[in-house]
Write a protein that holds these residues in place. Structure first.
Motif, PDB file in Angstrom:
ATOM      1  N   ALA A  34      35.053  34.637  33.368  1.00  0.00           N
ATOM      2  CA  ALA A  34      34.097  35.740  33.233  1.00  0.00           C
ATOM      3  C   ALA A  34      34.567  36.742  32.189  1.00  0.00           C
ATOM      4  O   ALA A  34      33.767  37.235  31.378  1.00  0.00           O
ATOM      5  CB  ALA A  34      33.902  36.429  34.577  1.00  0.00           C
ATOM      6  N   ALA A  54      33.375  43.356  28.786  1.00  0.00           N
ATOM      7  CA  ALA A  54      33.846  43.652  30.144  1.00  0.00           C
ATOM      8  C   ALA A  54      35.335  43.990  30.135  1.00  0.00           C
ATOM      9  O   ALA A  54      36.138  43.342  29.447  1.00  0.00           O
ATOM     10  CB  ALA A  54      33.590  42.462  31.061  1.00  0.00           C
ATOM     11  N   ALA A 107      36.664  42.203  36.200  1.00  0.00           N
ATOM     12  CA  ALA A 107      35.771  41.334  36.961  1.00  0.00           C
ATOM     13  C   ALA A 107      36.234  41.375  38.414  1.00  0.00           C
ATOM     14  O   ALA A 107      37.423  41.515  38.688  1.00  0.00           O
ATOM     15  CB  ALA A 107      35.798  39.896  36.433  1.00  0.00           C
ATOM     16  N   VAL A 112      32.415  43.022  35.723  1.00  0.00           N
ATOM     17  CA  VAL A 112      31.508  41.933  36.080  1.00  0.00           C
ATOM     18  C   VAL A 112      31.655  41.627  37.574  1.00  0.00           C
ATOM     19  O   VAL A 112      32.771  41.382  38.054  1.00  0.00           O
ATOM     20  CB  VAL A 112      31.819  40.669  35.257  1.00  0.00           C
ATOM     21  CG1 VAL A 112      30.834  39.555  35.603  1.00  0.00           C
ATOM     22  CG2 VAL A 112      31.792  40.972  33.767  1.00  0.00           C
TER      23      VAL A 112
END
Length: 343
Positions: free
Chosen positions: A127, A134, A137, A214
């Motif tokens: 991710a 980002a 996560a 995320v």
């Protein structure tokens, strides 16, 4: 034999770093969390750190388990167990980030009772690689009484769940470069970290964006549930409720400091109590209203005001054991969990 170190900022070249922070867990609970993390690290070049704070008996015990049961050790993984004299999660988090972090593209944070799913670390790493904007996560709880509510809240409103989340290398560097130290005694460590990340650790000149973390409902873990017939589990439950009330106050105080007053993170008070006292001084109406409405919040603040000696936070980390796939000590098997003594 333990080894006392002045920690240099070594760089391991690892793809992934994982840290398990533990204090109250039993040896078998913590060991099972380590075993699950090692299974999830198969195929990675990684460093797994176990940081035990304020529990010397647990640190010695789990270090012994590591020495005795490391035959099935994933290639490319290095395992270290540390002991911190000061029993405080915020201090443990600060010590890892600013002193022990080996450097990695993805750093995974786990609680000592969490058994990560075998694909959890891979999903977190993927991710962060796929979303270059980002900074972090997070997994989402799928067990426990409040799991469904938290899934809904995190999916729509963002957040970090402290049981299992990851930060990218940029986030780790930002935290270190801004001298962001979580106040000692803070309960809601993950809440403060999440809020800081939403603003890119800058109170001025950035927008609040929950997409900087995320949320991954597919990232899961398990842990032993509390048993209603065990006295110690009732005590643990009551203490958790008290700490949650403390967390509500902490979130309000941090919001006042970082969002409303736009103070930089390197100016955070050293302790959570000082942070709350600053909130009472700078936002007296909000503070008095919050405390007046909730007797539980008042009791939480009273407990925080009990004297505590933070001088132990100056003690350096103690390396209990270090193992890698290149120097396995004895035969054993990390691939299967230890049976719980409670069963």
């Amino acid at each position: 034999m333990t080894k006392r170190l002045s920690i240099a900022q070594e760089r391991s070249g690892a793809d992934v770093a994982v840290v398990i922070i533990s204090f109250r867990e039993t040896t078998e609970t913590l060991y099972n969390a380590i075993a699950a993390a090692l299974r999830a690290l198969k195929g990675f070049n990684a460093v797994l750190d176990v940081v035990v704070n304020g529990n010397a008996e647990l640190a010695e015990s789990v270090a012994g388990c590591m020495r005795d049961r490391c035959g099935e050790f994933p290639a490319g993984v290095r395992l270290r167990c540390w002991y911190l004299v000061c029993g405080d999660k915020a201090h443990a988090w600060n010590t890892y980030v600013h002193e022990l972090w080996p450097g990695a593209r993805t750093t995974v944070f786990m609680d000592g009772y969490v058994e990560a799913a075998v694909d959890a670390i891979q999903l977190l790493d993927d991710a962060l690689a796929e979303d270059t904007n980002a900074l972090g996560a997070t997994g989402v709880p799928n067990v426990g009484a409040s799991a469904r509510r938290m899934q809904k809240e995190m999916t729509s409103g963002g957040g970090i769940h402290g049981n299992l989340f990851a930060l990218g290398a940029d986030a780790m560097r930002l935290i270190r470069n801004t001298r962001f130290f979580v106040p000692l005694g803070l309960y809601r460590v993950d809440g403060v970290i999440g809020a800081a990340l939403f603003k890119q650790l800058q109170p001025i000149g950035t927008t609040w964006d929950i997409k900087r973390v995320v949320v991954l409902p597919a990232v899961s873990w398990r842990f032993g549930r509390l048993k209603w017939w065990r006295l110690r589990d009732w005590i643990a439950y009551i203490k958790r409720l008290s700490r949650q009330q403390q967390g509500v106050l902490e979130n309000l105080a941090f919001r006042d400091f970082f969002i409303r007053r736009k103070q930089p993170l390197d100016k955070l008070p050293r302790t959570a109590l000082t942070l709350l006292e600053d909130w009472e001084r700078h936002a007296p109406d909000e503070a008095s209203s919050t405390l007046r409405r909730s007797s539980a919040a008042r009791r939480a603040l009273e407990r925080m005001r009990l004297p505590r000696d933070w001088s132990q936070a100056a003690a350096p980390p103690v390396l209990m054991v270090e193992i890698s796939s290149m120097d396995v000590l004895h035969s054993g098997d990390f691939s299967q969990p230890v049976a719980s003594f409670d069963q």
